[in-house]
Design a protein around this motif. Structure first.
Motif, PDB file in Angstrom:
ATOM      1  N   UNK A 271       0.812  -1.215   0.000  1.00 26.78           N
ATOM      2  CA  UNK A 271       0.000   0.000   0.000  1.00 26.78           C
ATOM      3  C   UNK A 271       0.849   1.269   0.000  1.00 26.78           C
ATOM      4  N   UNK A 272       2.158   1.108  -0.160  1.00 25.12           N
ATOM      5  CA  UNK A 272       3.062   2.256  -0.047  1.00 25.12           C
ATOM      6  C   UNK A 272       3.674   2.616  -1.383  1.00 25.12           C
ATOM      7  N   UNK A 273       4.022   3.910  -1.515  1.00 27.00           N
ATOM      8  CA  UNK A 273       4.589   4.451  -2.747  1.00 27.00           C
ATOM      9  C   UNK A 273       5.874   5.192  -2.411  1.00 27.00           C
ATOM     10  N   UNK A 274       6.920   4.877  -3.183  1.00 27.48           N
ATOM     11  CA  UNK A 274       8.185   5.605  -3.080  1.00 27.48           C
ATOM     12  C   UNK A 274       8.318   6.493  -4.321  1.00 27.48           C
ATOM     13  N   UNK A 275       8.569   7.770  -4.089  1.00 30.39           N
ATOM     14  CA  UNK A 275       8.766   8.713  -5.193  1.00 30.39           C
ATOM     15  C   UNK A 275      10.088   9.440  -4.957  1.00 30.39           C
ATOM     16  N   UNK A 276      10.935   9.490  -5.968  1.00 30.31           N
ATOM     17  CA  UNK A 276      12.189  10.222  -5.875  1.00 30.31           C
ATOM     18  C   UNK A 276      12.472  10.898  -7.205  1.00 30.31           C
ATOM     19  N   UNK A 277      13.348  11.847  -7.170  1.00 28.18           N
ATOM     20  CA  UNK A 277      13.717  12.588  -8.369  1.00 28.18           C
ATOM     21  C   UNK A 277      14.997  11.994  -8.929  1.00 28.18           C
TER      22      UNK A 277
ATOM     23  N   UNK B 256      10.505  10.442  -1.018  1.00 27.36           N
ATOM     24  CA  UNK B 256       9.341  10.472  -0.145  1.00 27.36           C
ATOM     25  C   UNK B 256       8.646   9.109  -0.173  1.00 27.36           C
ATOM     26  N   UNK B 257       8.090   8.715   0.968  1.00 23.98           N
ATOM     27  CA  UNK B 257       7.278   7.498   1.081  1.00 23.98           C
ATOM     28  C   UNK B 257       5.890   7.925   1.526  1.00 23.98           C
ATOM     29  N   UNK B 258       4.850   7.477   0.768  1.00 24.58           N
ATOM     30  CA  UNK B 258       3.471   7.868   1.049  1.00 24.58           C
ATOM     31  C   UNK B 258       2.543   6.659   0.988  1.00 24.58           C
ATOM     32  N   UNK B 259       1.383   6.808   1.606  1.00 22.84           N
ATOM     33  CA  UNK B 259       0.246   5.917   1.364  1.00 22.84           C
ATOM     34  C   UNK B 259      -0.974   6.786   1.123  1.00 22.84           C
TER      35      UNK B 259
ATOM     36  N   UNK C 141       1.793  11.422   3.781  1.00 20.28           N
ATOM     37  CA  UNK C 141       3.240  11.166   3.735  1.00 20.28           C
ATOM     38  C   UNK C 141       3.695  10.407   4.979  1.00 20.28           C
ATOM     39  N   UNK C 142       4.521   9.362   4.776  1.00 18.86           N
ATOM     40  CA  UNK C 142       5.068   8.563   5.877  1.00 18.86           C
ATOM     41  C   UNK C 142       6.517   8.918   6.168  1.00 18.86           C
TER      42      UNK C 142
END
Length: 549
Positions: free
Chosen positions: A280-286, A293-296, A300-301
């Motif tokens: 259920x988690x999403x990792x987004x980076x540039x 960032x880690x979000x659900x 933001x987590x």
């Protein structure tokens, strides 16, 4: 020893008893006998009688019982004595017969007539006695012959019994040898079947798992919240979650449930966002940036800034995050952070890192590295755990660019190269190498199934090669030649492979059987498969169709 007087008394009693049976006494005589003699008082004799039962004391009855018991004991002793006398008499007769037979054998068969001198009546008497002796001698000879014949018959019977036993033993041995031979054949067959399981098990599973018919879905777009429309953007990414989907563009990170309801929307400031999901988690980076960032769907987590530029990042099911950077000393540095952002592991290499894949529990990961020498790209794969500084596995040098790596549930490693597919054992030795017939289009890896797709030789054709973790073969477990156009994208889940072509989407099992198909638009760029539904990403919208497999 029993005395003669006692025997005479017993005989007198027996004779009196016989006389009483022949002449039974009357009721008056019974009454007189009971009062005068010492026999038992029988109450049944006085049942309904006119005379009353005489009074007899308990002491008298006891004395009568004791006398009767002694009489029975004497009778038993007499019987035993008679049996002993009969046995002794029989034994004496046998001994006498044996003695006479022996003496008869010692006598001459014929008497010398010249020595016999008899006259008158004595001669007749002697002649009569001689005839009797001859007759007795003849009967003895016959008895002797019968004994010899019996003995011979007994020997023959013993011999026959011995022969029968030997024959039975021989037959038992034959049966035993046959059983041992049968067991040996079965064991040899079992060993052969087990040794060749890599060949016949895939074929058998393909037969058993083959569906009765391919499900043809209508491909009809669902309504309601769909299609999900958005403005034209330079970045549009769609990813699967365990309970929905996420879409990322150049400004927002949006979470949707399976019905297309937007749950949350989070803005970001990444110029070139890269998205990775797990559960259920999403990792987004540039890409090339210094933060991730880690979000659900609730928000933001974790947000983390680092000193070096991020070249690659991955998220584990337990929210552990691995980040690859570069320093002046090392071409690649792998740093692992826990869910709170604390650093828990670091690994460095002089080779560049191209791919990372976590274990299910997040305790370790596979690392694909590559280097260039003489214009050729070569790869080495590692497996590490975060509780040890030493690598658990280092592979042989592979003559390809390893773009993806996955540790399967059999403890082996799948390597997707740009020119061929490898399977390595737990020590990193090559078990299988499969050269691609055409250029690689896409791939999908899970812990049970691996698949690679490439363009077909003819127009609007493609080739799909599927591998299973439980197979020992040295080639793909199934190869499928598709007719739905060139492969665009593919994914694998629950031993099924979903392949998007130019104008169709198809589902295959691990044996290469076509499970389901549906006609779709050729404008779709990417897709997500979730719970018998497919979500398609187009240029300006996301559509959903039912896709039963």
């Amino acid at each position: 020893m029993i005395k003669i007087k006692d025997l005479n008394k017993v005989n007198d009693k027996r004779s009196k008893s016989r006389r009483r049976k022949k002449n039974p006494p009357t009721k008056e005589e019974k009454t007189i006998r009971i009062t005068k003699q010492t026999d038992f008082v029988q109450r049944d004799e006085f049942h309904g009688a006119e005379e009353p039962m005489p009074n007899v004391t308990f002491r008298e009855i006891k004395r009568q019982k004791k006398a009767a018991q002694k009489a029975a004991e004497r009778e038993q002793e007499e019987q035993l004595r008679k049996e002993a006398e009969e046995a002794e008499e029989s034994r004496s007769r046998i001994e006498l017969t044996n003695t006479e037979d022996k003496a008869e054998e010692e006598k001459p068969e014929k008497a010398d007539e010249s020595k016999i001198t008899v006259s008158g009546g004595e001669n007749k008497e002697q002649s009569s006695e001689s005839k009797e002796e001859k007759s007795e001698h003849k009967s003895r000879k016959e008895k002797k012959a019968e004994k010899a014949e019996k003995a011979e018959r007994s020997d023959e019977e013993i011999s026959n019994v011995t022969d029968i036993r030997a024959a039975r033993k021989k037959e038992k041995n034959k049966k035993l040898y046959k059983k041992i031979a049968a067991i040996a054949v079965v064991v040899a067959f079992g060993v052969g079947v087990y040794a060749s399981r890599g060949v016949w098990v895939p074929k058998l599973e393909g037969i058993l798992d083959r569906p009765h018919a391919t499900i043809v879905n209508d491909g009809k777009k669902q309504s309601g919240n769909f299609p999900l429309t958005f403005d034209e953007s330079s970045v549009n990414v769609i990813k699967q979650l365990s309970d929905g989907i996420v879409r990322v563009d150049d400004r927002n990170i949006a979470f949707y449930d399976e019905s297309g309801n937007k749950i949350s929307d989070n803005s970001h400031n990444f110029a070139n966002p890269v998205v990775r999901t797990s559960g259920k988690r999403v990792l987004v980076y540039d890409n090339g940036g210094n933060s991730f960032r880690v979000l659900n769907k609730k928000g933001e987590l974790l947000s983390k800034d680092i000193d070096q530029s991020i070249l690659l990042a991955e998220i584990a099911p337990d929210s552990t995050v691995a980040v690859v950077t570069q320093t002046e000393k090392y071409a690649a540095v792998l740093t692992v952070y826990d869910s709170s952002g604390a650093e828990i592991y670091q690994w460095s290499s002089s080779r560049r890192i191209l791919d990372i894949s976590f274990d299910k529990d997040g305790s370790g990961c596979c690392i694909s590295t590559f280097s260039s020498s003489g214009g050729a790209l070569r790869s080495v794969v590692y497996y590490v755990t975060f509780d040890s500084t030493k690598e658990k596995m280092k592979s042989e040098q592979l003559e390809t660019l390893a773009v993806a790596v996955q540790r399967n549930d059999n403890g082996d490693y799948w390597i997707v190269g740009d020119t061929c597919f490898y399977k390595l054992d737990s020590n990193g030795k090559i078990l299988m190498q499969y050269e691609y017939p055409e250029e690689l289009s896409d791939y999908a890896l899970t812990d049970t199934t691996a698949a690679v797709a490439f363009d077909g030789i003819q127009r609007k054709t493609g080739t799909l090669a599927v591998f299973r973790s439980d197979s020992d073969g040295d080639k793909p477990d199934s190869v499928v030649y598709t007719q739905s156009g060139k492969p665009k994208k593919m994914t694998a889940e629950n031993k099924k492979v979903i392949l998007l072509g130019e104008d169709n989407i198809e589902a295959y099992d691990s044996a290469g059987n076509l499970l389901a198909t549906a006609a779709v638009s050729s404008e779709y760029l990417d897709f997500v498969y979730l719970n018998d539904s497919v979500y398609f990403l187009g240029l300006h919208e996301i559509n959903k169709i039912a896709f039963e497999t």
